[in-house]
Design a protein around this motif. Structure first.
Motif, PDB file in Angstrom:
ATOM      1  N   ALA A 222      -4.362   4.470  -3.243  1.00 18.69           N
ATOM      2  CA  ALA A 222      -4.326   3.140  -3.854  1.00 18.69           C
ATOM      3  C   ALA A 222      -4.055   2.090  -2.788  1.00 18.69           C
ATOM      4  O   ALA A 222      -3.308   2.329  -1.830  1.00 18.69           O
ATOM      5  CB  ALA A 222      -3.249   3.078  -4.931  1.00 18.69           C
ATOM      6  N   CYS A 223      -4.664   0.931  -2.959  1.00 18.00           N
ATOM      7  CA  CYS A 223      -4.424  -0.232  -2.099  1.00 18.00           C
ATOM      8  C   CYS A 223      -4.047  -1.398  -2.996  1.00 18.00           C
ATOM      9  O   CYS A 223      -4.834  -1.799  -3.868  1.00 18.00           O
ATOM     10  CB  CYS A 223      -5.663  -0.562  -1.263  1.00 18.00           C
ATOM     11  N   CYS A 224      -2.845  -1.921  -2.808  1.00 11.97           N
ATOM     12  CA  CYS A 224      -2.270  -2.954  -3.671  1.00 11.97           C
ATOM     13  C   CYS A 224      -2.404  -4.316  -3.036  1.00 11.97           C
ATOM     14  O   CYS A 224      -2.015  -4.516  -1.880  1.00 11.97           O
ATOM     15  CB  CYS A 224      -0.796  -2.625  -3.922  1.00 11.97           C
ATOM     16  N   LEU A 225      -2.954  -5.266  -3.788  1.00 13.84           N
ATOM     17  CA  LEU A 225      -3.056  -6.652  -3.329  1.00 13.84           C
ATOM     18  C   LEU A 225      -2.012  -7.502  -4.039  1.00 13.84           C
ATOM     19  O   LEU A 225      -1.881  -7.440  -5.275  1.00 13.84           O
ATOM     20  CB  LEU A 225      -4.445  -7.222  -3.618  1.00 13.84           C
ATOM     21  N   VAL A 226      -1.260  -8.257  -3.269  1.00 16.67           N
ATOM     22  CA  VAL A 226      -0.372  -9.278  -3.807  1.00 16.67           C
ATOM     23  C   VAL A 226      -1.014 -10.606  -3.467  1.00 16.67           C
ATOM     24  O   VAL A 226      -1.181 -10.939  -2.289  1.00 16.67           O
ATOM     25  CB  VAL A 226       1.040  -9.164  -3.215  1.00 16.67           C
ATOM     26  N   PRO A 230      -3.911  -7.424   0.959  1.00 20.60           N
ATOM     27  CA  PRO A 230      -3.275  -6.111   0.794  1.00 20.60           C
ATOM     28  C   PRO A 230      -1.808  -6.171   1.205  1.00 20.60           C
ATOM     29  O   PRO A 230      -1.479  -6.698   2.275  1.00 20.60           O
ATOM     30  CB  PRO A 230      -4.073  -5.205   1.733  1.00 20.60           C
ATOM     31  N   ASP A 231      -0.950  -5.636   0.372  1.00 21.22           N
ATOM     32  CA  ASP A 231       0.487  -5.656   0.633  1.00 21.22           C
ATOM     33  C   ASP A 231       1.001  -4.263   0.980  1.00 21.22           C
ATOM     34  O   ASP A 231       1.868  -4.101   1.818  1.00 21.22           O
ATOM     35  CB  ASP A 231       1.228  -6.185  -0.594  1.00 21.22           C
ATOM     36  N   ARG A 232       0.462  -3.253   0.317  1.00 18.26           N
ATOM     37  CA  ARG A 232       0.887  -1.875   0.558  1.00 18.26           C
ATOM     38  C   ARG A 232      -0.209  -0.926   0.081  1.00 18.26           C
ATOM     39  O   ARG A 232      -1.099  -1.303  -0.670  1.00 18.26           O
ATOM     40  CB  ARG A 232       2.206  -1.574  -0.142  1.00 18.26           C
ATOM     41  N   ALA A 233      -0.120   0.304   0.560  1.00 19.86           N
ATOM     42  CA  ALA A 233      -1.071   1.343   0.155  1.00 19.86           C
ATOM     43  C   ALA A 233      -0.347   2.677   0.183  1.00 19.86           C
ATOM     44  O   ALA A 233       0.660   2.835   0.890  1.00 19.86           O
ATOM     45  CB  ALA A 233      -2.280   1.358   1.093  1.00 19.86           C
ATOM     46  N   CYS A 273      -6.085  -2.561   4.431  1.00 21.67           N
ATOM     47  CA  CYS A 273      -5.096  -1.823   3.644  1.00 21.67           C
ATOM     48  C   CYS A 273      -4.172  -1.066   4.599  1.00 21.67           C
ATOM     49  O   CYS A 273      -4.653  -0.338   5.471  1.00 21.67           O
ATOM     50  CB  CYS A 273      -5.785  -0.857   2.688  1.00 21.67           C
ATOM     51  N   PRO A 274      -2.851  -1.217   4.463  1.00 22.33           N
ATOM     52  CA  PRO A 274      -1.909  -0.637   5.437  1.00 22.33           C
ATOM     53  C   PRO A 274      -1.996   0.884   5.507  1.00 22.33           C
ATOM     54  O   PRO A 274      -2.000   1.570   4.488  1.00 22.33           O
ATOM     55  CB  PRO A 274      -0.544  -1.083   4.914  1.00 22.33           C
ATOM     56  N   ARG A 275      -2.066   1.402   6.747  1.00 30.99           N
ATOM     57  CA  ARG A 275      -2.105   2.850   6.973  1.00 30.99           C
ATOM     58  C   ARG A 275      -0.751   3.407   7.357  1.00 30.99           C
ATOM     59  O   ARG A 275      -0.566   4.623   7.323  1.00 30.99           O
ATOM     60  CB  ARG A 275      -3.087   3.170   8.109  1.00 30.99           C
ATOM     61  N   GLN A 276       0.176   2.571   7.805  1.00 32.37           N
ATOM     62  CA  GLN A 276       1.425   3.066   8.363  1.00 32.37           C
ATOM     63  C   GLN A 276       2.219   3.826   7.317  1.00 32.37           C
ATOM     64  O   GLN A 276       1.975   3.704   6.118  1.00 32.37           O
ATOM     65  CB  GLN A 276       2.274   1.917   8.918  1.00 32.37           C
TER      66      GLN A 276
END
Length: 299
Positions: A222-226, A230-233, A273-276
């Motif tokens: 999942a990739c979350c947009l705020v 993208p804010d978190r994934a 989308c953040p990978r970290q």
């Protein structure tokens, strides 16, 4: 914002006028953040790109494996909502049978009784109801689940066999259900839009006399947009013979899939989308949700 985005998704599908088995997802890109599709590493030898339509609306997108007769993945926008209990029909895809056929999912019985298809014609191109009737220890696992859709028609559309795989019964009713129904809504809290891709890794065993592959793993990302960014994934993966779900960052899931796909590089979302690694706080929340939910179900 989400309402506008969904209107854009629908408009991109309405441009076609119908659902369609196509040669890419260029005709229904709205289910992928920034129109970025998963990498070709996931493509089977005989793929079918399906814009999943039901009742004149496009509800999600599926990459289908014609040889193994299972979806590789389904992509959708997470929008859980109310709606009457859907018809639990199991649909098939007419265009997998013949490219010039009509373009909406339909029931086997309707294709046979009203459109002069034969069961053998349907079986030659995809899984059918008969394939799922004599399973032991398995359920029909939905990649795009009914509970992540809003409204009766969107929920009903998930009951197409091109969105279903043989899934371990304990996993489907246990920790995977916990993820879908409890962890996912809490992880996506505060997201304006959550893009989801849920998929499989082909396994070495089959059901229905070798017709339908039993995946070795089920996974979801999942990739979350705020707002618009993208804010978190995050991601999860489960072996399809154990009632366990492993929580991962998006980067960790992509690396795991790259290994399972024999070193072919797998990417699932746009680079934004953040990978970290997920923060310790979020990892703690994930573990807490799963533990609490399991205890609740056992209680």
């Amino acid at each position: 914002m989400l309402g506008l985005l969904l209107l854009q998704v629908l408009a991109s599908c309405l441009w076609l006028g119908h659902s369609e088995v196509v040669t890419s997802f260029e005709d229904c890109p709205g289910f992928f953040y920034e129109g970025t599709f998963p990498s070709d590493a996931l493509h089977p030898e005989k793929p079918a790109w399906i814009c999943q339509w039901y009742r004149n609306s496009c509800h999600f997108a599926t990459l289908y494996d014609r040889d193994r007769r299972i979806p590789v993945y389904s992509a959708y926008i997470y929008q859980p909502g109310s709606g009457k209990k859907p018809h639990m029909w199991s649909f098939v895809e007419p265009q997998l049978i013949r490219h010039d056929s009509f373009k909406e999912m339909e029931r086997e019985s309707v294709l046979i009784d009203q459109h002069e298809f034969t069961l053998d014609q349907i079986k030659d191109s995809q899984a059918v109801l008969e394939d799922y009737k004599r399973m032991t220890g398995l359920n029909r696992g939905h990649l795009s689940p009914s509970g992540h859709q809003d409204g009766r028609e969107s929920k009903t559309a998930t009951y197409t066999l091109t969105n279903i795989v043989p899934q371990d019964r304990k996993l489907n009713n246990g920790q995977w259900s916990v993820y879908e129904g409890i962890t996912m809504p809490r992880m996506s809290k505060g997201c304006k839009t959550t893009y989801v891709i849920t998929g499989t890794v082909p396994g070495n065993s089959y059901i229905a006399g070798g017709r339908v592959n039993r995946p070795s793993h089920i996974w979801s990302a999942a990739c979350c947009l705020v707002g618009t960014q993208p804010d978190r994934a995050w991601g999860v993966i489960a072996e399809n013979d154990k009632n366990q779900v492993e929580n991962l960052s998006l980067g960790e899931l992509e690396a795991r899939l790259s290994t399972l796909y024999r070193g072919r590089t797998v990417t699932l979302f746009n680079n934004a989308c953040p990978r970290q690694k997920t923060s310790r706080h979020v990892q703690k929340r994930l573990r807490s949700f799963s533990h609490m939910s399991l205890n609740h179900r056992m209680g």
